[in-house]
Design a protein around this motif. Structure first.
Motif, PDB file in Angstrom:
ATOM      1  N   SER A   4       1.013  -1.215   0.139  1.00  0.00           N
ATOM      2  CA  SER A   4       0.159   0.001  -0.012  1.00  0.00           C
ATOM      3  C   SER A   4       1.102   1.389   0.000  1.00  0.00           C
ATOM      4  CB  SER A   4      -0.773   0.044   1.094  1.00  0.00           C
ATOM      5  OG  SER A   4      -0.143   0.130   2.221  1.00  0.00           O
ATOM      6  N   SER A   5       1.697   1.168   0.735  1.00  0.00           N
ATOM      7  CA  SER A   5       2.962   2.332   0.724  1.00  0.00           C
ATOM      8  C   SER A   5       3.502   2.675  -0.671  1.00  0.00           C
ATOM      9  CB  SER A   5       4.067   2.141   1.678  1.00  0.00           C
ATOM     10  OG  SER A   5       3.534   2.251   3.229  1.00  0.00           O
ATOM     11  N   SER A   6       3.854   1.512  -1.378  1.00  0.00           N
ATOM     12  CA  SER A   6       4.359   1.711  -2.465  1.00  0.00           C
ATOM     13  C   SER A   6       3.448   2.223  -3.698  1.00  0.00           C
ATOM     14  CB  SER A   6       4.713   0.075  -3.117  1.00  0.00           C
ATOM     15  OG  SER A   6       5.326   0.173  -4.608  1.00  0.00           O
ATOM     16  N   GLU A   7       2.020   1.707  -3.544  1.00  0.00           N
ATOM     17  CA  GLU A   7       1.037   2.240  -4.244  1.00  0.00           C
ATOM     18  C   GLU A   7       0.699   3.519  -4.079  1.00  0.00           C
ATOM     19  OE1 GLU A   7      -2.010  -0.422  -3.663  1.00  0.00           O
ATOM     20  OE2 GLU A   7      -1.551  -1.904  -5.087  1.00  0.00           O
ATOM     21  N   ASP A   8       0.912   4.153  -2.756  1.00  0.00           N
ATOM     22  CA  ASP A   8       0.569   5.635  -2.766  1.00  0.00           C
ATOM     23  C   ASP A   8       1.520   6.251  -3.025  1.00  0.00           C
ATOM     24  OD1 ASP A   8      -1.542   4.965  -0.953  1.00  0.00           O
ATOM     25  OD2 ASP A   8      -0.542   4.858   1.000  1.00  0.00           O
ATOM     26  N   ASP A   9       3.308   5.784  -2.847  1.00  0.00           N
ATOM     27  CA  ASP A   9       4.257   6.717  -3.529  1.00  0.00           C
ATOM     28  C   ASP A   9       4.164   6.803  -5.000  1.00  0.00           C
ATOM     29  OD1 ASP A   9       5.272   6.945  -1.037  1.00  0.00           O
ATOM     30  OD2 ASP A   9       6.514   5.284  -1.576  1.00  0.00           O
ATOM     31  N   ASN A  10       3.522   5.600  -5.826  1.00  0.00           N
ATOM     32  CA  ASN A  10       3.483   5.680  -7.132  1.00  0.00           C
ATOM     33  C   ASN A  10       2.474   6.834  -7.540  1.00  0.00           C
ATOM     34  OD1 ASN A  10       5.486   3.724  -7.250  1.00  0.00           O
ATOM     35  ND2 ASN A  10       4.091   2.135  -7.592  1.00  0.00           N
ATOM     36  N   MET A  11       1.305   6.857  -6.743  1.00  0.00           N
ATOM     37  CA  MET A  11       0.267   7.682  -7.115  1.00  0.00           C
ATOM     38  C   MET A  11       0.590   9.221  -6.824  1.00  0.00           C
ATOM     39  SD  MET A  11      -2.640   8.327  -8.137  1.00  0.00           S
ATOM     40  CE  MET A  11      -3.445   6.749  -7.988  1.00  0.00           C
ATOM     41  N   GLN A  12       1.415   9.302  -5.875  1.00  0.00           N
ATOM     42  CA  GLN A  12       1.930  10.709  -5.526  1.00  0.00           C
ATOM     43  C   GLN A  12       2.834  11.151  -6.699  1.00  0.00           C
ATOM     44  OE1 GLN A  12       3.877  10.795  -1.769  1.00  0.00           O
ATOM     45  NE2 GLN A  12       1.839  10.236  -0.689  1.00  0.00           N
ATOM     46  N   LEU A  13       3.610  10.205  -7.195  1.00  0.00           N
ATOM     47  CA  LEU A  13       4.576  10.664  -8.448  1.00  0.00           C
ATOM     48  C   LEU A  13       3.645  10.738  -9.434  1.00  0.00           C
ATOM     49  CD1 LEU A  13       7.294  11.098  -9.543  1.00  0.00           C
ATOM     50  CD2 LEU A  13       7.375   8.381  -9.940  1.00  0.00           C
ATOM     51  N   TYR A  14       2.814  10.107  -9.896  1.00  0.00           N
ATOM     52  CA  TYR A  14       2.100  10.439 -11.091  1.00  0.00           C
ATOM     53  C   TYR A  14       1.195  11.796 -10.867  1.00  0.00           C
ATOM     54  CZ  TYR A  14      -1.999   9.906 -14.263  1.00  0.00           C
ATOM     55  OH  TYR A  14      -2.907  10.262 -15.025  1.00  0.00           O
ATOM     56  N   MET A  15       0.586  11.814  -9.893  1.00  0.00           N
ATOM     57  CA  MET A  15       0.098  13.101  -9.526  1.00  0.00           C
ATOM     58  C   MET A  15       0.706  14.320  -9.736  1.00  0.00           C
ATOM     59  SD  MET A  15      -3.276  12.434  -9.500  1.00  0.00           S
ATOM     60  CE  MET A  15      -3.618  14.144  -8.907  1.00  0.00           C
ATOM     61  N   MET A  16       2.337  14.297  -8.979  1.00  0.00           N
ATOM     62  CA  MET A  16       2.883  15.173  -9.500  1.00  0.00           C
ATOM     63  C   MET A  16       3.556  15.692 -10.843  1.00  0.00           C
ATOM     64  SD  MET A  16       6.993  15.745  -7.639  1.00  0.00           S
ATOM     65  CE  MET A  16       7.507  14.332  -8.400  1.00  0.00           C
ATOM     66  N   VAL A  17       3.493  14.706 -11.385  1.00  0.00           N
ATOM     67  CA  VAL A  17       3.922  14.665 -12.925  1.00  0.00           C
ATOM     68  C   VAL A  17       2.475  15.428 -13.603  1.00  0.00           C
ATOM     69  CG1 VAL A  17       4.151  13.517 -15.224  1.00  0.00           C
ATOM     70  CG2 VAL A  17       5.491  12.841 -13.214  1.00  0.00           C
ATOM     71  N   TYR A  18       1.352  14.967 -13.332  1.00  0.00           N
ATOM     72  CA  TYR A  18      -0.057  15.499 -13.781  1.00  0.00           C
ATOM     73  C   TYR A  18      -0.058  17.032 -13.527  1.00  0.00           C
ATOM     74  CZ  TYR A  18      -4.689  16.161 -14.351  1.00  0.00           C
ATOM     75  OH  TYR A  18      -6.192  16.730 -14.633  1.00  0.00           O
ATOM     76  N   SER A  19       0.261  17.279 -12.237  1.00  0.00           N
ATOM     77  CA  SER A  19       0.187  18.717 -11.697  1.00  0.00           C
ATOM     78  C   SER A  19       1.200  19.796 -12.614  1.00  0.00           C
ATOM     79  CB  SER A  19       0.598  18.924 -10.298  1.00  0.00           C
ATOM     80  OG  SER A  19       0.445  20.222 -10.031  1.00  0.00           O
ATOM     81  N   MET A  20       2.292  19.145 -12.778  1.00  0.00           N
ATOM     82  CA  MET A  20       3.356  20.052 -13.539  1.00  0.00           C
ATOM     83  C   MET A  20       3.000  20.101 -14.826  1.00  0.00           C
ATOM     84  SD  MET A  20       6.785  18.035 -12.158  1.00  0.00           S
ATOM     85  CE  MET A  20       8.000  19.053 -13.037  1.00  0.00           C
ATOM     86  N   CYS A  21       2.393  19.384 -15.520  1.00  0.00           N
ATOM     87  CA  CYS A  21       1.619  19.131 -16.894  1.00  0.00           C
ATOM     88  C   CYS A  21       0.358  20.105 -17.335  1.00  0.00           C
ATOM     89  CB  CYS A  21       1.542  17.916 -17.595  1.00  0.00           C
ATOM     90  SG  CYS A  21       3.200  17.024 -17.702  1.00  0.00           S
ATOM     91  N   THR A  22      -0.256  20.298 -16.165  1.00  0.00           N
ATOM     92  CA  THR A  22      -1.560  20.812 -16.255  1.00  0.00           C
ATOM     93  C   THR A  22      -1.692  22.290 -15.828  1.00  0.00           C
ATOM     94  OG1 THR A  22      -2.300  19.774 -14.414  1.00  0.00           O
ATOM     95  CG2 THR A  22      -2.655  18.522 -16.284  1.00  0.00           C
ATOM     96  N   GLN A  23      -0.776  22.669 -15.396  1.00  0.00           N
ATOM     97  CA  GLN A  23      -0.890  24.203 -14.955  1.00  0.00           C
ATOM     98  C   GLN A  23      -0.823  25.100 -15.830  1.00  0.00           C
ATOM     99  OE1 GLN A  23       0.865  25.035 -10.876  1.00  0.00           O
ATOM    100  NE2 GLN A  23       1.777  23.054 -11.147  1.00  0.00           N
ATOM    101  N   LYS A  24      -1.105  26.420 -15.797  1.00  0.00           N
ATOM    102  CA  LYS A  24      -1.087  27.423 -16.740  1.00  0.00           C
ATOM    103  C   LYS A  24       0.106  27.796 -16.820  1.00  0.00           C
ATOM    104  CE  LYS A  24      -6.049  28.517 -16.876  1.00  0.00           C
ATOM    105  NZ  LYS A  24      -7.183  29.786 -16.701  1.00  0.00           N
ATOM    106  N   PRO A  25       0.709  28.540 -17.921  1.00  0.00           N
ATOM    107  CA  PRO A  25       1.911  29.327 -17.865  1.00  0.00           C
ATOM    108  C   PRO A  25       1.961  30.456 -16.946  1.00  0.00           C
ATOM    109  CG  PRO A  25       1.413  28.723 -20.264  1.00  0.00           C
ATOM    110  CD  PRO A  25       0.159  28.470 -19.341  1.00  0.00           C
ATOM    111  N   TYR A  85       0.667  11.053 -18.404  1.00  0.00           N
ATOM    112  CA  TYR A  85      -0.197  12.003 -18.666  1.00  0.00           C
ATOM    113  C   TYR A  85       0.668  12.967 -19.688  1.00  0.00           C
ATOM    114  CZ  TYR A  85      -3.133  16.208 -18.837  1.00  0.00           C
ATOM    115  OH  TYR A  85      -4.112  17.283 -19.281  1.00  0.00           O
ATOM    116  N   LEU A  86       1.999  12.957 -19.457  1.00  0.00           N
ATOM    117  CA  LEU A  86       3.063  13.684 -20.358  1.00  0.00           C
ATOM    118  C   LEU A  86       2.846  13.075 -21.377  1.00  0.00           C
ATOM    119  CD1 LEU A  86       5.317  15.983 -20.627  1.00  0.00           C
ATOM    120  CD2 LEU A  86       6.672  13.795 -19.853  1.00  0.00           C
ATOM    121  N   ASP A  87       3.010  11.770 -21.615  1.00  0.00           N
ATOM    122  CA  ASP A  87       3.094  10.841 -22.797  1.00  0.00           C
ATOM    123  C   ASP A  87       2.103  10.920 -23.619  1.00  0.00           C
ATOM    124  OD1 ASP A  87       4.842   9.434 -24.441  1.00  0.00           O
ATOM    125  OD2 ASP A  87       3.878   7.600 -23.842  1.00  0.00           O
TER     126      ASP A  87
END
Length: 241
Positions: A4-25, A85-87
């Motif tokens: 469960s900890s590993s899955e949480d870490d993976n989800m956090q990493l995914y959400m971080m990438v998602y956030s970096m790609c979806t914010q406005k300039p 998301y980036l890909d």
């Protein structure tokens, strides 16, 4: 670490990438993330993977290549999930090279390109050894030649980097073999010579079934027939006589 900890870490990493790609300039970092991804994967392949392979030879090199390539493909699968998301959206929308292809090209350009000549010589030498009766690792050769196929985005690397060298070596080997057999069995028309020629064809066909790509077989047989099935009046025959 629990599942469960590993899955949480993976989800956090995914959400971080998602956030970096979806914010406005100017807070959208998709392009920087893409460029950094390429820089990091190139750096890893050149500084870690290539460095671990430069000083080794023979079947040790071949085994290391297979292991590193398999590990590389696992990394691609893992990282593709995090950078989905980036890909899927940013890279697709900008018509950039997809991450899977970017990873493949990185391994090819940073690792394979420098070592391909040494790897090919090793494989061709092993096949030559087998023709002389030495037992070799068919599974290893099959795995190595699969790398040539998979790494080329098609058959280009296999054909240009391996197949051409292999067929040239084969022609040279059986040209010399034919001369020896012609002298031993009094010409290419004798039944004994023809039996030996057929044995050579069958042996090469057997080898082809173990590790060569199926597209090589017709070219291999054509070259063998040219070198071994020598008609009377050909230069080989006149020279032998």
């Amino acid at each position: 670490m629990s599942k469960s900890s590993s899955e949480d870490d993976n989800m956090q990493l995914y959400m971080m990438v998602y956030s970096m790609c979806t914010q406005k300039p100017p807070h959208n970092y998709a392009q920087q993330l893409y460029e950094r991804y390429k820089t990091d994967i190139d750096g890893y392949n050149s500084s870690m993977v290539l460095r671990s392979m430069r000083q080794i030879n023979g079947d040790t090199l071949l085994k290391r290549l297979v292991d590193r390539w398999r590990n590389h493909k696992k990394i691609v699968i893992s990282e593709t999930r995090f950078f989905f998301y980036l890909d899927r959206y940013y890279i697709s929308r900008k018509s950039l090279v997809p991450l899977e292809q970017l990873n493949l090209c990185s391994f090819r350009d940073q690792v394979y390109s420098e070592l391909k000549d040494k790897i090919t010589r090793t494989v061709v030498d092993m096949i030559s050894d087998e023709r002389e009766g030495k037992v070799i690792d068919h599974a290893l050769l099959k795995d190595v030649l699969d790398v040539y196929v998979q790494i080329g985005l098609g058959m280009e690397c296999y054909k240009v980097d391996f197949e051409n060298a292999f067929l040239e070596s084969t022609r040279n080997y059986y040209s010399n073999k034919a001369q020896t057999l012609i002298l031993e069995y009094n010409g290419p028309d004798s039944p004994e010579y023809m039996l030996k020629a057929v044995e050579c064809l069958q042996a090469e066909l057997e080898r082809a079934s173990h590790y060569l790509h199926s597209s090589t077989e017709p070219k291999l047989m054509q070259d063998l027939q040219s070198e071994l099935m020598i008609a009377p009046g050909e230069p080989h025959t006149e020279e032998a006589n």
